[in-house]
Enzyme design. Sequence first.
Site, mmCIF file in Angstrom:
data_model
loop_
_atom_site.group_PDB
_atom_site.id
_atom_site.type_symbol
_atom_site.label_atom_id
_atom_site.label_comp_id
_atom_site.label_asym_id
_atom_site.label_seq_id
_atom_site.Cartn_x
_atom_site.Cartn_y
_atom_site.Cartn_z
ATOM 1 N N ARG A 57 79.576 8.732 -87.155
ATOM 2 C CA ARG A 57 80.904 8.951 -87.865
ATOM 3 C C ARG A 57 82.176 8.598 -87.075
ATOM 4 O O ARG A 57 82.168 8.809 -85.931
ATOM 5 C CB ARG A 57 80.914 10.135 -88.749
ATOM 6 C CG ARG A 57 79.565 10.613 -89.540
ATOM 7 C CD ARG A 57 79.920 11.804 -90.027
ATOM 8 N NE ARG A 57 78.564 12.164 -91.008
ATOM 9 C CZ ARG A 57 77.494 13.015 -90.913
ATOM 10 N NH1 ARG A 57 77.280 13.048 -89.492
ATOM 11 N NH2 ARG A 57 76.320 12.904 -91.460
ATOM 12 N N LYS A 117 78.322 16.557 -88.406
ATOM 13 C CA LYS A 117 78.736 16.968 -89.570
ATOM 14 C C LYS A 117 77.899 18.447 -89.918
ATOM 15 O O LYS A 117 76.643 18.317 -89.809
ATOM 16 C CB LYS A 117 78.695 16.040 -91.060
ATOM 17 C CG LYS A 117 79.393 16.520 -92.265
ATOM 18 C CD LYS A 117 79.206 15.473 -93.232
ATOM 19 C CE LYS A 117 79.833 15.996 -94.514
ATOM 20 N NZ LYS A 117 79.894 14.667 -95.573
ATOM 21 N N HIS A 162 83.658 3.314 -91.215
ATOM 22 C CA HIS A 162 82.561 4.032 -92.048
ATOM 23 C C HIS A 162 81.773 2.850 -92.691
ATOM 24 O O HIS A 162 80.448 2.935 -92.939
ATOM 25 C CB HIS A 162 83.001 4.903 -93.156
ATOM 26 C CG HIS A 162 82.002 5.740 -93.500
ATOM 27 N ND1 HIS A 162 81.542 6.830 -92.878
ATOM 28 C CD2 HIS A 162 81.410 5.867 -94.665
ATOM 29 C CE1 HIS A 162 80.659 7.510 -93.317
ATOM 30 N NE2 HIS A 162 80.568 6.939 -94.649
ATOM 31 N N ARG A 172 78.974 2.181 -90.483
ATOM 32 C CA ARG A 172 77.783 2.951 -90.445
ATOM 33 C C ARG A 172 76.910 2.579 -91.762
ATOM 34 O O ARG A 172 75.769 2.622 -91.464
ATOM 35 C CB ARG A 172 78.502 4.481 -90.556
ATOM 36 C CG ARG A 172 77.463 5.617 -90.794
ATOM 37 C CD ARG A 172 78.234 6.853 -90.699
ATOM 38 N NE ARG A 172 77.697 7.980 -91.519
ATOM 39 C CZ ARG A 172 76.945 8.817 -90.982
ATOM 40 N NH1 ARG A 172 76.478 8.651 -89.783
ATOM 41 N NH2 ARG A 172 76.259 9.799 -91.683
ATOM 42 N N HIS A 205 71.810 13.094 -91.725
ATOM 43 C CA HIS A 205 72.308 13.867 -93.185
ATOM 44 C C HIS A 205 71.212 14.952 -93.180
ATOM 45 O O HIS A 205 70.114 14.699 -92.689
ATOM 46 C CB HIS A 205 71.782 12.704 -94.244
ATOM 47 C CG HIS A 205 72.749 11.744 -94.445
ATOM 48 N ND1 HIS A 205 72.296 10.547 -94.960
ATOM 49 C CD2 HIS A 205 74.030 11.659 -94.147
ATOM 50 C CE1 HIS A 205 73.512 9.751 -95.155
ATOM 51 N NE2 HIS A 205 74.490 10.508 -94.703
ATOM 52 N N TYR A 255 73.663 7.165 -100.262
ATOM 53 C CA TYR A 255 74.405 6.431 -99.098
ATOM 54 C C TYR A 255 74.365 4.742 -99.025
ATOM 55 O O TYR A 255 75.255 4.165 -98.878
ATOM 56 C CB TYR A 255 74.275 7.065 -97.929
ATOM 57 C CG TYR A 255 75.204 6.903 -96.938
ATOM 58 C CD1 TYR A 255 75.278 5.828 -96.020
ATOM 59 C CD2 TYR A 255 76.271 7.825 -96.552
ATOM 60 C CE1 TYR A 255 76.147 5.680 -95.047
ATOM 61 C CE2 TYR A 255 77.226 7.534 -95.781
ATOM 62 C CZ TYR A 255 77.156 6.501 -94.802
ATOM 63 O OH TYR A 255 78.284 6.301 -93.789
#
Length: 301
Positions: free
Chosen positions: A157, A182, A258, A261, A284, A293
């Site tokens: 990220r 995250k 992004h 990714r 995740h 995603y």
Amino acid sequence: MKSLPIYNHEYQKQIENFRNYLKALGLNEGSQNMLPSCVREFLNQIEKQGTQQIQNIRQSQIQSHYEYLQHRPNQRRIGNLSNSMLNHHMYAIRKFFNYLEQTNTITINPTSNIEFKRLKSKQREVLTTKEIKELYEAAATLRGKAILGIFYGCGLRRTEGEKLNMNDVNLKTKLLYVREGKGKRRRVIPINKQVNEDFKNYLYCERGEYITIKSPKDAFILNKKGNRMSGSSYNDTLKEIIQRTGDKELQAKEISLHNLRHSIATHLLENGLPVEYVRDFLGHQYLEATQIYTRVNFNKL
């Protein structure tokens, strides 16, 4: 938006308090910066209208700001704000007033009876393997290839790339460590042979050219001034690489870090890697997030 002036001391204080509140909630650094920035733009407009006290802000002013945002030019590219960014702006304003209500700064929340329809975001572009190859071929510096390795090869990220340090990249074991992703989750990412070679070339053959007396010793990627590379600088570098490809179709796409990714996740799934592996690779928490995603047809999984 960060540079928009706010002269009202109460507004300045509440923006900073809001930022600290978001930090206390455990939101990532991107949200800690972006949400107050959206609020700053709103309060900048409110201040121009002559409203000097937060408790006097009316529902109609918020609705007018929403209408203004729908026509405001995008500061980074041609056109207006994306639906995704409009959603972010209104989410920030609602969260700000909810915070003010919780801290008893206001008695009436002007967002409480407003319903903003969540606009459907444009589906994120997935680059083809051919386009990824074009990017690598167009990268004019070893740092450029290393940056592609961070965000495409390792699927980091933006904020994870900003925090990447020297001791997070182990060239010997071919492992990259995300110390705080995250949700403050840690993960270990395998580095493939080519990306490892690109990291090694940048580290031993080019990184030294950017070092100054004030350079941070721990930052893996340094900018031209010898400072830690910021997310916006990463994006600027990517845009420069895209321009050097000479590919008009690629240049016409809205590509950010992004997207790299997103692309590696899609390519891994298309090549038959188990969705559980890709979930761990991306960091995740839930499998559903990985499935949403990507744009892979589940018949391929």
